[in-house]
Design a protein around this motif. Structure first.
Motif, PDB file in Angstrom:
ATOM      1  N   VAL A  91      86.911 -39.457 -51.163  1.00 47.74           N
ATOM      2  CA  VAL A  91      85.845 -40.433 -50.950  1.00 47.74           C
ATOM      3  C   VAL A  91      84.990 -40.476 -52.214  1.00 47.74           C
ATOM      4  CG1 VAL A  91      83.816 -41.030 -49.571  1.00 47.74           C
ATOM      5  CG2 VAL A  91      85.803 -39.987 -48.463  1.00 47.74           C
ATOM      6  N   GLU A  92      84.764 -41.677 -52.725  1.00 50.01           N
ATOM      7  CA  GLU A  92      83.929 -41.850 -53.904  1.00 50.01           C
ATOM      8  C   GLU A  92      82.492 -41.412 -53.595  1.00 50.01           C
ATOM      9  OE1 GLU A  92      82.752 -45.325 -57.107  1.00 50.01           O
ATOM     10  OE2 GLU A  92      83.642 -45.901 -55.193  1.00 50.01           O
ATOM     11  N   LEU A  93      81.848 -40.765 -54.551  1.00 47.65           N
ATOM     12  CA  LEU A  93      80.506 -40.222 -54.369  1.00 47.65           C
ATOM     13  C   LEU A  93      79.514 -41.260 -53.844  1.00 47.65           C
ATOM     14  CD1 LEU A  93      78.441 -37.915 -54.652  1.00 47.65           C
ATOM     15  CD2 LEU A  93      78.204 -38.555 -57.074  1.00 47.65           C
ATOM     16  N   SER A  94      79.500 -42.452 -54.417  1.00 47.85           N
ATOM     17  CA  SER A  94      78.536 -43.466 -53.953  1.00 47.85           C
ATOM     18  C   SER A  94      78.802 -43.852 -52.499  1.00 47.85           C
ATOM     19  CB  SER A  94      78.564 -44.700 -54.850  1.00 47.85           C
ATOM     20  OG  SER A  94      79.849 -45.284 -54.847  1.00 47.85           O
ATOM     21  N   ARG A  95      80.063 -43.932 -52.125  1.00 51.83           N
ATOM     22  CA  ARG A  95      80.426 -44.233 -50.730  1.00 51.83           C
ATOM     23  C   ARG A  95      80.040 -43.067 -49.822  1.00 51.83           C
ATOM     24  NH1 ARG A  95      80.678 -47.473 -46.814  1.00 51.83           N
ATOM     25  NH2 ARG A  95      82.368 -47.187 -45.366  1.00 51.83           N
ATOM     26  N   TRP A  96      80.277 -41.838 -50.282  1.00 53.76           N
ATOM     27  CA  TRP A  96      79.940 -40.646 -49.514  1.00 53.76           C
ATOM     28  C   TRP A  96      78.452 -40.633 -49.170  1.00 53.76           C
ATOM     29  CZ3 TRP A  96      81.858 -37.212 -46.463  1.00 53.76           C
ATOM     30  CH2 TRP A  96      81.136 -36.060 -46.168  1.00 53.76           C
ATOM     31  N   ARG A  97      77.623 -40.982 -50.108  1.00 57.26           N
ATOM     32  CA  ARG A  97      76.168 -40.985 -49.876  1.00 57.26           C
ATOM     33  C   ARG A  97      75.777 -41.970 -48.769  1.00 57.26           C
ATOM     34  NH1 ARG A  97      74.729 -40.633 -56.207  1.00 57.26           N
ATOM     35  NH2 ARG A  97      74.562 -38.370 -56.324  1.00 57.26           N
ATOM     36  N   LEU A  98      76.535 -43.032 -48.642  1.00 58.67           N
ATOM     37  CA  LEU A  98      76.247 -44.026 -47.599  1.00 58.67           C
ATOM     38  C   LEU A  98      76.710 -43.571 -46.222  1.00 58.67           C
ATOM     39  CD1 LEU A  98      77.288 -47.322 -49.430  1.00 58.67           C
ATOM     40  CD2 LEU A  98      74.960 -46.528 -48.940  1.00 58.67           C
ATOM     41  N   ILE A  99      77.873 -42.944 -46.147  1.00 62.44           N
ATOM     42  CA  ILE A  99      78.444 -42.608 -44.844  1.00 62.44           C
ATOM     43  C   ILE A  99      78.051 -41.220 -44.340  1.00 62.44           C
ATOM     44  CG2 ILE A  99      80.392 -44.174 -45.181  1.00 62.44           C
ATOM     45  CD1 ILE A  99      82.161 -41.739 -45.770  1.00 62.44           C
TER      46      ILE A  99
END
Length: 167
Positions: free
Chosen positions: A85-93
């Motif tokens: 999971v990409e870091l920016s996506r991880w921060r959202l989910i």
């Protein structure tokens, strides 16, 4: 001797070409296969962090780690599949996920998540092979010797020796 002063990320657009050239030149300087530590002087590991998540929807995520190896080598996977999971996506989910630390070994509702600085889905197959190889730590390679053989098979065309004891 090749310049190893600039460490690049595994999503570099010229990654495969640069790795091939670098390892070919390093091999020419040595008397055998290049050890993994040589590749690590050129390319950084994409793996920033690991999490175990219950009931994660894996749609749209790339398999990484043991799950990638399961599909492309003789290594068999664990019950818990691994996804990047990409870091920016991880921060959202992240706030909406159930992170777990204790679970049954065969619990297939658990997903192993590796957080990467970029989206692993965007990598070519060769770049993914390099990235997955670099995502393992020496400690993991020592602890799970089955990984060494699978990664050596995966990286055979690069004449790379994954054994952490290789000199």
């Amino acid at each position: 001797m090749p310049d190893s002063s600039a460490l690049m990320m595994a999503d570099h657009p010229d990654l495969v070409e640069r790795v091939e050239t670098y390892l070919r030149e390093m091999y020419a300087l040595g008397d055998g296969r290049s050890p993994l530590r040589v590749l690590r002087t050129l390319v950084s590991s994409p793996r920033l962090a690991d999490f175990r998540v219950r009931d994660f929807n894996t749609d749209g995520y790339a398999k990484v780690g043991d799950s990638f190896l399961n599909e492309h080598t003789m290594l068999s996977d664990w019950s818990q599949k691994s996804y990047g999971v990409e870091l920016s996506r991880w921060r959202l989910i992240y706030p909406n996920l159930e992170i777990v630390s204790d679970y049954e070994l065969r619990d297939e509702r658990i997903t192993r998540i590796q957080v990467w600085p970029f989206d692993p889905k965007l990598l070519s197959f060769e770049a993914m092979k390099i990235s997955v190889t670099l995502s393992y730590t020496d400690f993991e390679l020592y602890r799970q010797s089955r990984l060494v053989g699978a990664l050596n098979d995966l990286m055979q065309m690069y004449n790379l020796e994954v054994d952490p004891d290789a000199r």
